[in-house]
Motif scaffolding. Structure first.
Motif, PDB file in Angstrom:
ATOM      1  N   SER A  97       0.845  -1.214  -0.031  1.00  0.00           N
ATOM      2  CA  SER A  97      -0.005  -0.167   0.161  1.00  0.00           C
ATOM      3  C   SER A  97       1.014   1.123   0.056  1.00  0.00           C
ATOM      4  CB  SER A  97      -0.882   0.176   1.271  1.00  0.00           C
ATOM      5  OG  SER A  97      -1.312   1.174   1.690  1.00  0.00           O
ATOM      6  N   VAL A  98       0.221   2.258   0.024  1.00  0.00           N
ATOM      7  CA  VAL A  98       0.935   3.565   0.014  1.00  0.00           C
ATOM      8  C   VAL A  98       2.125   3.753   0.675  1.00  0.00           C
ATOM      9  CG1 VAL A  98       0.530   5.822  -0.283  1.00  0.00           C
ATOM     10  CG2 VAL A  98      -1.287   4.271  -0.523  1.00  0.00           C
ATOM     11  N   GLY A 128      -3.937  -3.075   9.079  1.00  0.00           N
ATOM     12  CA  GLY A 128      -3.526  -3.663   8.052  1.00  0.00           C
ATOM     13  C   GLY A 128      -1.862  -3.970   7.979  1.00  0.00           C
ATOM     14  N   ARG A 144      -1.844  -3.840  -7.687  1.00  0.00           N
ATOM     15  CA  ARG A 144      -2.373  -2.221  -8.441  1.00  0.00           C
ATOM     16  C   ARG A 144      -2.653  -2.519  -9.834  1.00  0.00           C
ATOM     17  NH1 ARG A 144      -4.657  -0.324  -4.503  1.00  0.00           N
ATOM     18  NH2 ARG A 144      -3.509   0.784  -2.906  1.00  0.00           N
ATOM     19  N   ARG A 170     -12.775   0.646  -2.135  1.00  0.00           N
ATOM     20  CA  ARG A 170     -12.176  -0.571  -2.699  1.00  0.00           C
ATOM     21  C   ARG A 170     -10.812  -0.015  -3.351  1.00  0.00           C
ATOM     22  NH1 ARG A 170     -17.002  -2.981  -3.994  1.00  0.00           N
ATOM     23  NH2 ARG A 170     -17.872  -4.063  -2.109  1.00  0.00           N
ATOM     24  N   ILE A 171     -11.150   0.993  -4.218  1.00  0.00           N
ATOM     25  CA  ILE A 171      -9.972   1.553  -4.905  1.00  0.00           C
ATOM     26  C   ILE A 171      -9.302   2.481  -3.940  1.00  0.00           C
ATOM     27  CG2 ILE A 171      -9.565   3.215  -6.801  1.00  0.00           C
ATOM     28  CD1 ILE A 171     -10.740   0.844  -7.763  1.00  0.00           C
ATOM     29  N   ILE A 172      -9.901   3.341  -3.200  1.00  0.00           N
ATOM     30  CA  ILE A 172      -9.128   4.126  -2.059  1.00  0.00           C
ATOM     31  C   ILE A 172      -8.564   3.116  -1.141  1.00  0.00           C
ATOM     32  CG2 ILE A 172      -9.540   5.655  -0.167  1.00  0.00           C
ATOM     33  CD1 ILE A 172      -9.906   6.853  -2.834  1.00  0.00           C
ATOM     34  N   GLY A 173      -9.122   1.952  -0.994  1.00  0.00           N
ATOM     35  CA  GLY A 173      -8.522   1.229   0.211  1.00  0.00           C
ATOM     36  C   GLY A 173      -7.094   0.527  -0.153  1.00  0.00           C
ATOM     37  N   ARG A 174      -6.761  -0.536   0.471  1.00  0.00           N
ATOM     38  CA  ARG A 174      -5.312  -1.176   0.296  1.00  0.00           C
ATOM     39  C   ARG A 174      -5.503  -1.949  -0.754  1.00  0.00           C
ATOM     40  NH1 ARG A 174      -2.445   0.144   4.639  1.00  0.00           N
ATOM     41  NH2 ARG A 174      -3.442   0.586   6.376  1.00  0.00           N
ATOM     42  N   ASP A 175      -4.307  -2.503  -1.402  1.00  0.00           N
ATOM     43  CA  ASP A 175      -4.187  -3.367  -2.320  1.00  0.00           C
ATOM     44  C   ASP A 175      -5.035  -4.527  -2.149  1.00  0.00           C
ATOM     45  OD1 ASP A 175      -2.277  -2.414  -3.781  1.00  0.00           O
ATOM     46  OD2 ASP A 175      -0.426  -3.301  -3.117  1.00  0.00           O
ATOM     47  N   MET A 176      -5.597  -5.061  -3.380  1.00  0.00           N
ATOM     48  CA  MET A 176      -6.312  -6.410  -3.191  1.00  0.00           C
ATOM     49  C   MET A 176      -5.173  -7.608  -3.012  1.00  0.00           C
ATOM     50  SD  MET A 176      -8.853  -6.379  -6.595  1.00  0.00           S
ATOM     51  CE  MET A 176      -9.938  -7.643  -6.080  1.00  0.00           C
ATOM     52  N   GLN A 177      -5.630  -8.513  -2.327  1.00  0.00           N
ATOM     53  CA  GLN A 177      -4.677  -9.433  -1.799  1.00  0.00           C
ATOM     54  C   GLN A 177      -4.672 -10.806  -2.671  1.00  0.00           C
ATOM     55  OE1 GLN A 177      -1.816  -8.907   0.017  1.00  0.00           O
ATOM     56  NE2 GLN A 177      -2.897  -6.561   0.267  1.00  0.00           N
TER      57      GLN A 177
ATOM     58  N   LYS B  48      -9.072  -5.665   8.422  1.00  0.00           N
ATOM     59  CA  LYS B  48      -8.642  -4.148   8.258  1.00  0.00           C
ATOM     60  C   LYS B  48      -9.564  -3.112   8.454  1.00  0.00           C
ATOM     61  CE  LYS B  48      -5.112  -5.976   4.783  1.00  0.00           C
ATOM     62  NZ  LYS B  48      -5.365  -6.329   3.270  1.00  0.00           N
ATOM     63  N   GLU B  50     -10.093   0.963   7.782  1.00  0.00           N
ATOM     64  CA  GLU B  50      -9.836   2.113   7.248  1.00  0.00           C
ATOM     65  C   GLU B  50     -10.885   3.338   7.188  1.00  0.00           C
ATOM     66  OE1 GLU B  50      -8.088   1.551   3.010  1.00  0.00           O
ATOM     67  OE2 GLU B  50      -8.349  -0.714   3.627  1.00  0.00           O
ATOM     68  N   SER B  73      -2.502   6.089   2.560  1.00  0.00           N
ATOM     69  CA  SER B  73      -2.147   7.000   1.461  1.00  0.00           C
ATOM     70  C   SER B  73      -3.337   7.820   1.323  1.00  0.00           C
ATOM     71  CB  SER B  73      -1.960   6.125   0.425  1.00  0.00           C
ATOM     72  OG  SER B  73      -1.807   7.101  -0.808  1.00  0.00           O
ATOM     73  N   ASP B  90       0.448   7.027  -4.078  1.00  0.00           N
ATOM     74  CA  ASP B  90       1.267   6.066  -3.669  1.00  0.00           C
ATOM     75  C   ASP B  90       2.185   5.392  -5.004  1.00  0.00           C
ATOM     76  OD1 ASP B  90      -1.278   5.356  -4.269  1.00  0.00           O
ATOM     77  OD2 ASP B  90      -1.097   3.285  -3.953  1.00  0.00           O
ATOM     78  N   GLY B 279      -8.037 -10.800  -4.399  1.00  0.00           N
ATOM     79  CA  GLY B 279      -9.299 -10.206  -3.787  1.00  0.00           C
ATOM     80  C   GLY B 279      -9.106  -9.419  -2.723  1.00  0.00           C
ATOM     81  N   MET B 280     -10.319  -8.442  -2.445  1.00  0.00           N
ATOM     82  CA  MET B 280     -10.121  -7.304  -1.166  1.00  0.00           C
ATOM     83  C   MET B 280     -11.701  -7.311  -0.721  1.00  0.00           C
ATOM     84  SD  MET B 280      -8.862  -3.557  -0.958  1.00  0.00           S
ATOM     85  CE  MET B 280     -10.203  -2.878  -1.714  1.00  0.00           C
TER      86      MET B 280
END
Lengths: 184, 321
Positions: A97-98, A128, A144, A170-177, B48, B50, B73, B90, B279-280
């Motif tokens: 992430s960022v 996270g 990304r 979900r775009i603003i959030g962290r990476d998809m894992q 998580k 946010e 970020s 980022d 996935g997220m």
């Protein structure tokens, strides 16, 4: 009071809170970064007890986050040309992430057998910071790369009517894992 | 006779409850679109948490929205009637996509049967959320190939206060909950301005949702052999997703509530191809490579659903590509 909140955090990690209790706790968490850190630690402890920790994560990794942050420019998850080289990484977390996430030492093996150690760093401890080992069997390329698809997809999603702009979280959030169902 | 009457009354009651639930959802989608609001909410997924802020304004000038992350970020999404812009500090990039008009959750009668075949709608009573009196509406899937929803809706304004995206057992996978919300207030223009201007960032445009020369629009070159019950093709386009040299075939499948996108591109044109699952929260993606093409399937559906669709794609017989 504090002790009770900690008990609730522990219960949440173990999925023992009711929906109402969890909603209340999330509200408190959102306003208290200290509690977020506590939750992150409970999560690690829980996973450690269940032997789910990545092999090379140690309990002091939050401290190492700050040190490693200084070297953020040197952080690379993988060579872009070949994503297959880190498939053997089962049990290793890549938290991306960022200004991001965890400091995990991770060891990988190239296809030619050469071993290599890299660090993934982060700016500040947060929930996270730690990703369960069970969720990270075999990453593909940088997640990304999916942003372009997610942004486009959101505009077509039939349920946008009931969620407004919220799919964009979900775009603003962290990476998809990479997920546990990865079988490639 | 008595039991028949009781059964009929129960069935009628369920029908009314379902219709009431749909009316609440219809009102909520209208409120999300038409009201002015400024709120802070938490997004909880995959253990998580946010925190984000959403600002939404509608006036004679049209719609303007801004969504910004308050943790991690400083990613932002700006949206108006024409474009959706994602600023991602980022990776120092700005992505500009084409905005499409939103469809309110208005279920026309012919859709009811197909939706009811895959979901149940329930009025789950009252609750309090973010200081507002809320009505709780649940949508439950009938199988494991799609997710359910639970919405807390403000009884006065019909604004969404909290939403859970749930699995087939009703367990939350993703939660979005307002912790502070101002409804109906004046929104200063400054609050809708991005905090970053994108100087020095790489800009990517997705404004090319238009037919690609040489293709007949409306005829996919690929088909999905295993599509979950109730899903059908709702949109199809050839487009330029990455640049003006790379043609992407985009198919959208929907069951009226869940949506899955299938993107097919020449494998060599995708710089970071997804192979396998990612996935997220509730969003899942699955990538495969087939016959020199990269296939990427994304959707707000379970991992097994995107995998089933991705791995069952094949060239349509009529294609000459």
């Amino acid at each position: 009071m504090k002790e009770k909140i900690h008990e609730q955090l522990s219960a949440m990690v173990d999925d023992e809170l009711s929906d109402a209790e969890q909603a209340l706790l999330i509200r408190q968490l959102s306003a208290d970064s200290g509690l977020q850190l506590v939750l992150s630690r409970y999560q690690m402890l829980s996973d450690a007890l269940r032997n789910m920790l990545p092999q090379q994560v140690d309990i002091s990794f939050h401290e190492r986050v700050h040190a490693a942050l200084q070297q953020e420019d040197t952080i690379h998850a993988a060579p872009p040309a070949d994503t297959r080289w880190y498939r053997p990484l089962a049990g290793v977390a890549i938290a991306a992430s960022v200004a991001v996430v965890a400091v995990l030492s991770l060891q990988s093996t190239r296809e030619d057998g050469a071993a290599e150690v890299q660090a993934v760093a982060s700016s500040a401890p947060a929930i996270g910071d730690y990703i369960r080992a069970e969720n990270i069997p075999a990453p593909a390329a940088s997640m990304r790369g999916l942003d372009v698809y997610l942004v486009n997809h959101n505009e077509y999603a039939a349920n946008r009517g009931v969620q407004g702009m919220l799919p964009y979280v979900r775009i603003i959030g962290r990476d998809m894992q990479p997920g546990s169902s990865n079988t490639e | 006779m008595k039991w028949l009457l009781i059964t009929l009354l129960a069935a009628t009651g369920q029908l009314h409850a379902a219709e009431s639930a749909r009316q609440w959802l219809d009102d909520m989608s209208g409120a999300l679109e038409s009201l002015n609001y400024d709120g802070t909410f938490v997004y909880f997924h995959d253990n998580k948490l946010e925190t984000m802020r959403i600002i939404h304004r509608v006036d004679a000038g049209g719609l303007r929205e801004r969504l910004v992350s308050l943790t991690g970020s400083a990613r932002e999404v700006l949206r108006d009637d024409k474009a959706v812009t994602c600023i991602m500090p980022d990776n120092k990039s700005v992505m500009v996509g084409q905005s499409r008009p939103r469809q309110p959750f208005h279920v026309v009668p012919r859709d009811l049967d197909s939706l009811a075949a895959n979901y149940t709608f329930e009025d789950a009573g009252e609750d309090r959320m973010a200081g507002y009196a809320a009505r709780v509406i649940a949508i439950k899937p009938r199988d494991t190939l799609r997710y359910g929803y639970r919405f807390w809706i403000d009884q006065d304004s019909r604004m969404l206060l909290k939403s859970d995206l749930t699995d087939v057992d009703g367990m939350p996978i993703e939660q979005v909950m307002f912790t502070g919300l101002s409804i109906g207030s004046d929104i200063p223009g400054d609050d809708l301005q991005p905090s970053l201007n994108g100087d020095g960032f790489a800009w990517h445009s997705q404004m090319n949702d238009r037919p690609v020369p040489g293709y007949q629009d409306g005829i996919p070159g690929w088909r999905v052999r295993q599509l979950p019950t109730g899903f059908s093709l709702s949109n199809f386009q050839h487009k330029y997703m990455h640049d003006e040299q790379t043609d992407t075939e985009h198919m959208v499948f929907s069951d009226g509530l869940a949506t899955v996108s299938v993107y097919v591109e020449h494998a060599g044109s995708v710089r970071q191809p997804l192979v396998g699952h990612s996935g997220m929260g509730a969003m899942n993606a699955y990538g495969v490579q087939l016959d020199g093409h990269q296939i990427t399937v994304v959707g707000e559906v379970p991992a097994d659903t995107v995998k089933m669709i991705a791995t069952s794609l094949q060239r349509a017989p009529q294609t000459d590509d």
